[in-house]
Write a protein that holds these residues in place. Structure first.
Motif, PDB file in Angstrom:
ATOM      1  N   THR A  42     -15.058 -22.054 -34.877  1.00  0.00           N
ATOM      2  CA  THR A  42     -14.577 -20.680 -34.720  1.00  0.00           C
ATOM      3  C   THR A  42     -13.091 -20.662 -34.368  1.00  0.00           C
ATOM      4  O   THR A  42     -12.336 -19.823 -34.867  1.00  0.00           O
ATOM      5  CB  THR A  42     -15.402 -19.956 -33.639  1.00  0.00           C
ATOM      6  OG1 THR A  42     -16.772 -19.964 -34.039  1.00  0.00           O
ATOM      7  CG2 THR A  42     -14.948 -18.528 -33.470  1.00  0.00           C
TER       8      THR A  42
ATOM      9  N   GLU B 213     -17.408 -15.046 -35.695  1.00  0.00           N
ATOM     10  CA  GLU B 213     -18.217 -15.025 -34.482  1.00  0.00           C
ATOM     11  C   GLU B 213     -19.061 -13.755 -34.359  1.00  0.00           C
ATOM     12  O   GLU B 213     -18.986 -13.030 -33.373  1.00  0.00           O
ATOM     13  CB  GLU B 213     -17.321 -15.169 -33.253  1.00  0.00           C
ATOM     14  CG  GLU B 213     -18.049 -15.831 -32.096  1.00  0.00           C
ATOM     15  CD  GLU B 213     -17.096 -16.547 -31.154  1.00  0.00           C
ATOM     16  OE1 GLU B 213     -17.331 -17.730 -30.906  1.00  0.00           O
ATOM     17  OE2 GLU B 213     -16.116 -15.958 -30.707  1.00  0.00           O
TER      18      GLU B 213
ATOM     19  N   ASP C  57     -18.171 -17.074 -40.662  1.00  0.00           N
ATOM     20  CA  ASP C  57     -18.480 -17.901 -39.504  1.00  0.00           C
ATOM     21  C   ASP C  57     -19.955 -17.707 -39.156  1.00  0.00           C
ATOM     22  O   ASP C  57     -20.335 -16.641 -38.679  1.00  0.00           O
ATOM     23  CB  ASP C  57     -17.578 -17.479 -38.340  1.00  0.00           C
ATOM     24  CG  ASP C  57     -17.648 -18.435 -37.159  1.00  0.00           C
ATOM     25  OD1 ASP C  57     -18.243 -19.522 -37.317  1.00  0.00           O
ATOM     26  OD2 ASP C  57     -17.111 -18.091 -36.098  1.00  0.00           O
ATOM     27  N   GLU C  58     -20.762 -18.689 -39.418  1.00  0.00           N
ATOM     28  CA  GLU C  58     -22.200 -18.633 -39.140  1.00  0.00           C
ATOM     29  C   GLU C  58     -22.849 -17.344 -39.646  1.00  0.00           C
ATOM     30  O   GLU C  58     -23.378 -16.560 -38.848  1.00  0.00           O
ATOM     31  CB  GLU C  58     -22.443 -18.768 -37.628  1.00  0.00           C
ATOM     32  CG  GLU C  58     -21.596 -19.865 -37.014  1.00  0.00           C
ATOM     33  CD  GLU C  58     -22.394 -20.880 -36.244  1.00  0.00           C
ATOM     34  OE1 GLU C  58     -23.631 -20.790 -36.247  1.00  0.00           O
ATOM     35  OE2 GLU C  58     -21.788 -21.791 -35.668  1.00  0.00           O
TER      36      GLU C  58
HETATM   37 MG   LIG Z   1     -18.472 -20.573 -33.408  1.00  0.00          MG
END
Ligand SMILES: [Mg+2]
Ligand SMILES: Nc1ncnc2c1ncn2[C@@H]1O[C@H](COP(=O)(O)OP(=O)(O)OP(=O)(O)O)[C@@H](O)[C@H]1O
Lengths: 310, 330
Positions: free
Chosen positions: B65, B101, B178-179
């Motif tokens: 991140t 995030e 991000d994820e």
């Molecule tokens: Mg992260």
């Protein structure tokens, strides 16, 4: 890695913002943005910001409360004078005699704390609120641009400050016209001016007080760039106002009063002199400008150099 | 360190450092040391080719991140440099859709109003087409029915989808996710994977961070592996797996006979192992056709209970690279 490379792109926003050159070649569909277009998109973002501010229930409730106070003040005053009870002086007493005077009385009463609180809430929340909610990172990735976003946030708070002032003045004006005699206005200096000129003087005082709120907005905005908790920035700004009000009431600290922002807010009553005390008003506006510049710079320096880790 | 260089999609070979043929993401010596001394990212040299689906792998706290925040200009690097699409950051960002995030929106606004808000922040987004673009983005993530609902009342999966919709508001050349499957149910996870593939099929480069090895393996053409802020490996999925050969695995009660046949065929790395109810024989497949191996085994009267081609998983590769598990990095 060699140290030669370490200096490149250290600031979150590199100085290459306005370079339209490389962007033109990659995607011909997106024409290089002319200045006019850049300006237009600025107003679009400001419009979005104003839409958020003036649709948010919290902000509307504050405007509603501020509108209700002059009404209550007017009704109370009407009941008091009906009983023929004296005891109030200055602007407040004058309000009972003329419909326009309630506006000045209300401004003078509310500008000490309630209006600054409302402005502090909006300006203090401006950056910290977005940071706390995480929306700040998406605005900046959009990319809103840090300087551009801060300018939009400040203008938005200034508009809210003027709206607060105008709402108070308007509510007071309507209440005054309904409850008290309409006629030539007797100023603090004893001179009498016609109703039309009285209205004009109200307009001038709204502009002056609005500017005072705009200066406070810069202070609260600066606080807002230092935290991710908006209540912190709001509280800091309100505490600053309260402490300033207390300090300027202490006679021993007379020398300090001139440097305190709230000292200058009540000087809008310069419009009730004959002729209008433009020197006092001008001096006040200068102080407001100085505050806005100083705290605007602090906010800018902090916000453009800050890591957004929320 | 297995750093694999590859064609960056530029027809003429060597990619220039800037312009439309530049890699989608380049970093050189990118480093972030937070106040307090924590080095979250340590001299990172990343090169993400155009048109790739690039998996950015690493355990929790390995600096994924933080890297993405630096790429997007949210966090200032302590040292090093980076470029998106070979452009100055401000010129690149409008062509980049990002999910950083997890989702973050205004709870009191509807999904649609939220997207309009972020669209207004983009100085290159034409206001005239905002209704259409918002509608298309919502449609793409299957949120059209919930467009008017307040964000506050969205479920976790709906929030994640809205965040992806926000990343798709304009024509994007690069998506940084991000994820993206965080908090999604298996169905949602599959849908996000399908969406990523669909977006990539349109030529958009997708840079997707994850701590799930299997996910990256299924979605990505390329991958980089982070470990405690450092890059451990990067390259195509195939080249990363290059160290570990594809193997053929035969389940049989007569291991000795199978070994003889495989040796006769010239397969290397023959290995005998025990499995429930019998034995298994594995060998490096090399250039051999699995069906021919099967025919040879059957021809030699070896009783074959099962035959499979085993491709090395990224997990094997990762464990091979680091010799460790996949735990949290402090
Ligand atoms: Mg992260
Ligand atoms: N603002 C900060 N201040 C100090 N340290 C930080 C900050 N943000 C992150 N870190 C540290 O930097 C390291 C990397 O964090 P980062 O969030 O980049 O990891 P990640 O790979 O995204 O992890 P995850 O898979 O859990 O999301 C961690 O050790 C974290 O504690």
């Amino acid at each position: 890695m060699s140290t030669a490379e370490t200096e490149i792109r250290r600031a979150p926003e590199p100085a290459t913002i306005v370079e339209a050159g490389p962007s033109a070649e990659g995607r011909p569909a997106a024409a290089p943005a002319p200045v006019a277009r850049a300006r237009w998109t600025f107003w679009r973002l400001l419009g979005s910001e104003l839409g958020l501010t003036f649709r948010r229930p919290r902000n509307l409730v504050m405007l509603g409360v501020l509108a209700a106070v002059p009404v209550l003040l007017g009704v109370t005053l009407r009941l008091m004078t009906a009983d023929d009870e004296g005891g109030v002086g200055g602007i407040i007493a004058a309000a009972a005699g003329n419909s326009l005077m309630l506006t000045f009385a209300s401004l003078s009463f509310l500008v000490t704390l309630l209006m600054p609180v409302a402005v502090s809430v909006v300006a203090g929340d401006a950056v910290a609120g977005e940071a706390g909610a995480g929306t700040l990172r998406y605005l900046l990735a959009a990319p809103a641009g840090r300087t551009r976003l801060l300018a939009v946030k400040y203008l938005n708070a200034v508009v809210y400050g003027f709206a607060v002032t105008a709402v108070v003045a308007l509510a007071a004006l309507v209440t005054g016209l309904a409850l008290f005699p309409v006629g030539p206005v007797t100023l603090l200096s004893g001179t009498t001016v016609p109703v039309a000129e009285g209205l004009l003087r109200i307009l001038v005082s709204v502009g002056y007080v609005g500017a005072g709120m705009a200066a406070l907005a810069a202070v609260a905005l600066a606080f807002s760039t230092f935290t991710e908790v908006s209540i912190g920035a709001i509280a800091a700004s309100v505490v600053l106002v309260v402490v300033s009000q207390v300090l300027r009431a202490v006679p021993q600290l007379d020398g300090l009063a001139g440097y305190l922002l709230p000292t200058w807010w009540n000087d809008f009553d310069g419009v009730l002199r004959s002729p209008v005390d433009t020197a006092a008003l001008g001096e006040g506006l200068l102080v407001f400008g100085a505050y806005a510049l100083l705290f605007g710079s602090v906010a800018w320096a902090r916000f453009t150099g800050k890591d957004i880790t929320s | 360190m297995t750093t694999v260089t590859h064609e960056a999609g530029a027809p003429s070979g060597a990619a220039p450092p800037s312009g439309p043929a530049a890699p989608a993401i380049v970093t050189r010596g990118l480093t972030k040391r937070f106040r307090g001394g924590q080095v979250a990212v340590d001299t990172l040299d990343l090169s993400v080719p155009r048109g790739s689906v690039f998996g950015f792998l690493g355990p929790n706290g390995s600096g994924k991140t933080t890297t993405i925040r630096m790429l997007l200009g949210l966090v200032a690097p302590t040292s090093g440099e980076h470029a998106l699409l070979g452009l100055p950051l401000a010129a690149a960002l409008p062509r980049v859709g990002a999910l950083v995030e997890g989702p973050a929106f205004y709870p009191y606004l509807s999904g649609e109003a939220n997207l309009r808000r972020f669209d207004a922040a983009d100085p290159t987004a034409p206001a005239a087409t905002v209704r259409r673009r918002v509608g298309e983005a919502l449609d793409r993530v299957g949120l059209t029915a919930a467009a008017g609902k307040r964000y506050r009342n969205y479920s976790l999966g709906m929030r994640q989808r809205l965040a992806i919709a926000a990343a798709l508001l304009g024509p994007r050349e690069l998506l940084v996710l991000d994820e993206p499957t965080n908090g999604l149910d298996p169905q949602g996870t599959r849908e996000v994977r399908a969406l990523v593939k669909e977006i990539a099929a349109d030529g958009t480069t997708v840079f997707v961070s994850s701590h799930l090895l299997a996910e990256v393996e299924q979605m990505c053409t390329h991958a980089a592996v982070m470990r405690a802020g450092k890059l451990v490996a990067q390259g195509t999925i195939a080249s990363l797996s290059g160290g570990q050969p594809v193997r053929v695995r035969i389940e049989t009660p007569d291991a000795a006979a199978a070994v003889r046949v495989l040796a006769a065929l010239g397969l290397a790395g023959v290995h005998i192992g025990a499995v429930e109810g019998g034995t298994e024989v594995t060998a490096e497949l090399g250039g051999h056709a699995p069906e021919r191996i099967n025919a040879a085994l059957v021809g030699a009267d070896v009783p074959v209970r099962g035959l499979a081609v085993v491709r090395p998983s990224l997990e094997d590769v990762f464990v091979g690279l680091t010799g460790e598990g996949f735990d949290v990095d402090g």
